[in-house]
Design an enzyme around this catalytic site. Structure first.
Site, PDB file in Angstrom:
ATOM      1  N   LYS A  22       0.846  -1.207   0.000  1.00  0.00           N
ATOM      2  CA  LYS A  22       0.000   0.000   0.000  1.00  0.00           C
ATOM      3  C   LYS A  22       0.875   1.248   0.000  1.00  0.00           C
ATOM      4  O   LYS A  22       0.673   2.167  -0.805  1.00  0.00           O
ATOM      5  CB  LYS A  22      -0.887  -0.002   1.232  1.00  0.00           C
ATOM      6  N   ASN A  23       1.872   1.271   0.879  1.00  0.00           N
ATOM      7  CA  ASN A  23       2.654   2.505   1.050  1.00  0.00           C
ATOM      8  C   ASN A  23       3.660   2.743  -0.063  1.00  0.00           C
ATOM      9  O   ASN A  23       4.243   3.818  -0.159  1.00  0.00           O
ATOM     10  CB  ASN A  23       3.327   2.509   2.423  1.00  0.00           C
ATOM     11  N   CYS A 116      -4.200  12.073  13.077  1.00  0.00           N
ATOM     12  CA  CYS A 116      -4.842  10.766  12.948  1.00  0.00           C
ATOM     13  C   CYS A 116      -4.937  10.198  14.352  1.00  0.00           C
ATOM     14  O   CYS A 116      -4.589  10.847  15.333  1.00  0.00           O
ATOM     15  CB  CYS A 116      -4.046   9.862  12.020  1.00  0.00           C
ATOM     16  N   ARG A 121       0.461  14.585  12.800  1.00  0.00           N
ATOM     17  CA  ARG A 121       1.275  14.116  11.660  1.00  0.00           C
ATOM     18  C   ARG A 121       1.709  15.359  10.877  1.00  0.00           C
ATOM     19  O   ARG A 121       1.130  15.707   9.870  1.00  0.00           O
ATOM     20  CB  ARG A 121       0.458  13.173  10.778  1.00  0.00           C
ATOM     21  N   ASP A 304       4.625   0.134  11.821  1.00  0.00           N
ATOM     22  CA  ASP A 304       3.337  -0.365  11.331  1.00  0.00           C
ATOM     23  C   ASP A 304       3.071  -1.806  11.734  1.00  0.00           C
ATOM     24  O   ASP A 304       2.006  -2.345  11.427  1.00  0.00           O
ATOM     25  CB  ASP A 304       3.270  -0.246   9.807  1.00  0.00           C
ATOM     26  N   ARG A 396      -8.546  -0.008   4.639  1.00  0.00           N
ATOM     27  CA  ARG A 396      -7.642   0.983   4.034  1.00  0.00           C
ATOM     28  C   ARG A 396      -6.351   0.327   3.555  1.00  0.00           C
ATOM     29  O   ARG A 396      -5.765   0.730   2.566  1.00  0.00           O
ATOM     30  CB  ARG A 396      -7.288   2.075   5.052  1.00  0.00           C
TER      31      ARG A 396
HETATM   32  C1  EPZ Z   1       4.577   6.684   6.347  1.00  0.00           C
HETATM   33  O1  EPZ Z   1       3.887   7.764   6.928  1.00  0.00           O
HETATM   34  C2  EPZ Z   1       3.572   5.542   6.246  1.00  0.00           C
HETATM   35  N1  EPZ Z   1       2.460   5.967   5.395  1.00  0.00           N
HETATM   36  C3  EPZ Z   1       3.060   5.180   7.639  1.00  0.00           C
HETATM   37  O2  EPZ Z   1       2.215   4.049   7.492  1.00  0.00           O
HETATM   38  C4  EPZ Z   1       4.255   4.787   8.504  1.00  0.00           C
HETATM   39  O3  EPZ Z   1       3.787   4.524   9.805  1.00  0.00           O
HETATM   40  C5  EPZ Z   1       5.272   5.933   8.526  1.00  0.00           C
HETATM   41  O4  EPZ Z   1       5.663   6.270   7.185  1.00  0.00           O
HETATM   42  C6  EPZ Z   1       6.522   5.586   9.306  1.00  0.00           C
HETATM   43  O5  EPZ Z   1       7.150   4.485   8.736  1.00  0.00           O
HETATM   44  C7  EPZ Z   1       2.605   5.925   4.063  1.00  0.00           C
HETATM   45  O6  EPZ Z   1       3.652   5.564   3.548  1.00  0.00           O
HETATM   46  C8  EPZ Z   1       1.416   6.337   3.245  1.00  0.00           C
HETATM   47  P1  EPZ Z   1       6.975   9.829   8.281  1.00  0.00           P
HETATM   48  P2  EPZ Z   1       4.568   9.231   6.900  1.00  0.00           P
HETATM   49  O7  EPZ Z   1       6.959  11.125   7.536  1.00  0.00           O
HETATM   50  O8  EPZ Z   1       5.323   9.432   5.646  1.00  0.00           O
HETATM   51  C9  EPZ Z   1       7.589  13.084  11.626  1.00  0.00           C
HETATM   52  C10 EPZ Z   1       0.231   2.829   7.634  1.00  0.00           C
HETATM   53  O9  EPZ Z   1      -0.231   2.268   8.610  1.00  0.00           O
HETATM   54  N2  EPZ Z   1       7.427  14.090  10.563  1.00  0.00           N
HETATM   55  O10 EPZ Z   1       8.050   8.828   7.962  1.00  0.00           O
HETATM   56  O11 EPZ Z   1       3.516  10.215   7.248  1.00  0.00           O
HETATM   57  C11 EPZ Z   1       6.313  12.318  11.923  1.00  0.00           C
HETATM   58  O12 EPZ Z   1       5.505  13.016  12.842  1.00  0.00           O
HETATM   59  C12 EPZ Z   1       0.816   4.213   7.773  1.00  0.00           C
HETATM   60  O13 EPZ Z   1       0.312   2.338   6.492  1.00  0.00           O
HETATM   61  C13 EPZ Z   1       7.632  15.430  10.843  1.00  0.00           C
HETATM   62  O14 EPZ Z   1       7.931  15.804  11.980  1.00  0.00           O
HETATM   63  O15 EPZ Z   1       5.574   9.115   8.131  1.00  0.00           O
HETATM   64  C14 EPZ Z   1       6.852  11.023  12.498  1.00  0.00           C
HETATM   65  O16 EPZ Z   1       7.124  11.200  13.875  1.00  0.00           O
HETATM   66  C15 EPZ Z   1       0.551   4.789   9.137  1.00  0.00           C
HETATM   67  N3  EPZ Z   1       7.482  16.357   9.859  1.00  0.00           N
HETATM   68  C16 EPZ Z   1       8.173  10.821  11.760  1.00  0.00           C
HETATM   69  O17 EPZ Z   1       8.487  12.088  11.170  1.00  0.00           O
HETATM   70  C17 EPZ Z   1       7.166  15.990   8.574  1.00  0.00           C
HETATM   71  O18 EPZ Z   1       7.074  16.889   7.703  1.00  0.00           O
HETATM   72  C18 EPZ Z   1       8.108   9.809  10.634  1.00  0.00           C
HETATM   73  O19 EPZ Z   1       6.983  10.150   9.845  1.00  0.00           O
HETATM   74  C19 EPZ Z   1       6.965  14.618   8.298  1.00  0.00           C
HETATM   75  C20 EPZ Z   1       7.108  13.694   9.301  1.00  0.00           C
END
Ligand code: EPZ
Length: 420
Positions: A22-23, A116, A121, A304, A396
């Site tokens: 999915k991701n 969420c 996020r 995840d 989802r």
């Molecule tokens: C991706 O989300 C995945 N979603 C998430 O999977 C997964 O949990 C996550 O990566 C971590 O591996 C998709 O790929 C669609 P991040 P993403 O940016 O990209 C912080 C699922 O269940 N951050 O790697 O949103 C954030 O708060 C979903 O399939 C900032 O601070 O995650 C987090 O603490 C849930 N500022 C950390 O970075 C930003 O601009 C990692 O988030 C972006 C992120």
């Protein structure tokens, strides 16, 4: 809204095929905005998020066709450069259209994603990265308004390793004028699959597989035909579910190299794994030893799959600590597991699961995609029947979960509910 009815006391045996990730799919699809012509995405999973992304791209004028797991997208004639709140509120990954739109059309209007169920996020890294490449960013009325005559190459460092921000900025930089250096880029396989696709489109990117990318911007890219990598989280879910039920399951169409942290933890817990090139057979004949895990960035244990590990440790012979360094509040599943009788303590960014508590069926509620998977798994080993509400969370990210589990021996069915 649908619910699942799950009977406990089952043992999973047999073979299951894993769907496309999915991701990865959600990150690959918006690349159709970067070049004209028809893009082909093979091994595309059929889940709710895929449809949300398809509807979003369709609302912008992208033509879409799905034949089995082969998705074609053609963004040659866009009618809009906007991602409305209606789509973004359903799925945070909608923000992936931001980078490609600014890079190719010089403008984008994308709704800010909400939070969420497991906390804020933010998207600050997405916006800072685009600004570093020369875009002007304004936020008004809950929308990001990004503009640039032409993005310009620059150096950008990700303060936090971010999957989404990495994808967005890489997709912007490939069409920027000049050279871009990105440091602290996320190493998740889903990010690497986007880089591989962009290279197949004519992008000039070096450093793939490392946290530093050197990108030489080009004036135009071409369409391509790619196959989505297997879903490492779905694979982890089925492996853990098989182990929890003391089953024997061959999980096929996987990339074992993408889930080594999970397979290592399963072996540490006492499971027997036979790892092939594109399959993993798991068997377990006893309660697992308690194994602590810390969810962290790739190649560490994936956040995840931490809820699924918590469910597994409910059957362990001791106490296991589960920590999440990415989402410290991603423990919404704990109160629901406690309704089944689980003995779990929570702390700041972690929980401790004490194995051995008797689990009895009850009505529980999904809170997020992966949490709801842990509820289904716990229900399979609880005594009696469990109702799991709001399974749209599951839909989802899992393709036909009840059918795949049912084929392995689970007693699970979907029912419509009046619940609004
Ligand atoms: C991706 O989300 C995945 N979603 C998430 O999977 C997964 O949990 C996550 O990566 C971590 O591996 C998709 O790929 C669609 P991040 P993403 O940016 O990209 C912080 C699922 O269940 N951050 O790697 O949103 C954030 O708060 C979903 O399939 C900032 O601070 O995650 C987090 O603490 C849930 N500022 C950390 O970075 C930003 O601009 C990692 O988030 C972006 C992120």
């Amino acid at each position: 809204m649908d619910k699942f009815i799950v009977d406990g006391g089952v043992r999973l045996t047999g073979t299951v095929d894993i769907s496309g990730a999915k991701n990865a799919s959600l990150a690959l699809m918006p690349a159709c905005l970067l070049a004209p012509g028809t893009f082909t995405f093979r091994n595309t999973p059929n889940n709710r998020d895929l449809w949300t992304m398809s509807r979003l791209l369709g609302s912008m004028g992208v033509e879409m066709h799905l034949d089995g797991d082969v998705l074609t997208l053609d963004g040659s004639h866009l009618t809009s450069h906007e991602a409305p709140y209606d789509y973004v509120k359903q799925m945070r990954a909608s923000i992936y259209v931001l980078g490609p739109l600014v890079a190719r059309y010089g403008e984008a209007r994308v709704s800010l994603p909400g939070g969420c169920n497991f906390g804020p996020r933010p998207v600050d890294l997405h916006l800072k990265g685009l600004e570093k490449l020369g875009a002007s960013i304004e936020v008004e009325g809950g929308y990001i308004i990004a503009k640039a005559d032409r993005l310009k190459g620059n150096h950008f460092h990700f303060d936090i390793s971010s999957v989404g921000a990495s994808v967005n900025i890489i997709m912007a930089a490939v069409l920027a004028k000049g050279h871009t250096t990105l440091t602290n880029v996320a190493l998740e396989p889903e990010v690497t699959s986007v880089i591989d696709m962009l290279v197949s489109m004519g992008a000039k990117i070096s450093g793939v597989g490392t946290t530093t990318l050197e990108i030489e911007g080009v004036d135009e890219l071409r369409n391509t035909d790619v196959s989505t990598i297997p879903d490492r989280i779905e694979a982890a879910t089925f492996l853990i579910a098989a182990a929890m039920t003391k089953g024997d399951v061959n999980v096929r169409k996987v990339a074992p190299q993408h889930l080594t942290a999970v397979t290592q933890a399963l072996e540490d817990a006492g499971c027997t794994l036979d790892i092939g090139t594109d399959n993993i057979r798991i068997s377990m004949d006893r309660n697992p030893d308690p194994v602590d895990i810390t969810a962290t960035i790739y190649p560490g244990y994936p956040t995840d799959s931490q809820a699924q590990w918590a469910a597994f440790m409910l059957t362990s012979t001791g106490a296991a600590r589960i920590k999440d360094t990415i989402y410290p509040t991603r423990f919404g599943y704990v109160p629901e597991l406690q309704r089944l009788g689980a003995d779990i303590e929570t702390g700041e960014g972690y929980c401790v699961v004490k194995g051995g508590a008797k689990l009895t069926g009850a009505t529980v509620m999904s809170s997020d995609l992966r949490a709801s998977a842990s509820l289904v798994m716990a229900a399979m080993i609880a005594e009696g029947q469990t109702e799991i509400l709001r399974v749209y969370h599951l839909d989802r990210g899992y393709e036909a979960l009840e059918h795949k589990l049912g084929a392995l021996g689970a007693v699970i069915r979907r029912e419509k509910t009046e619940e609004f």
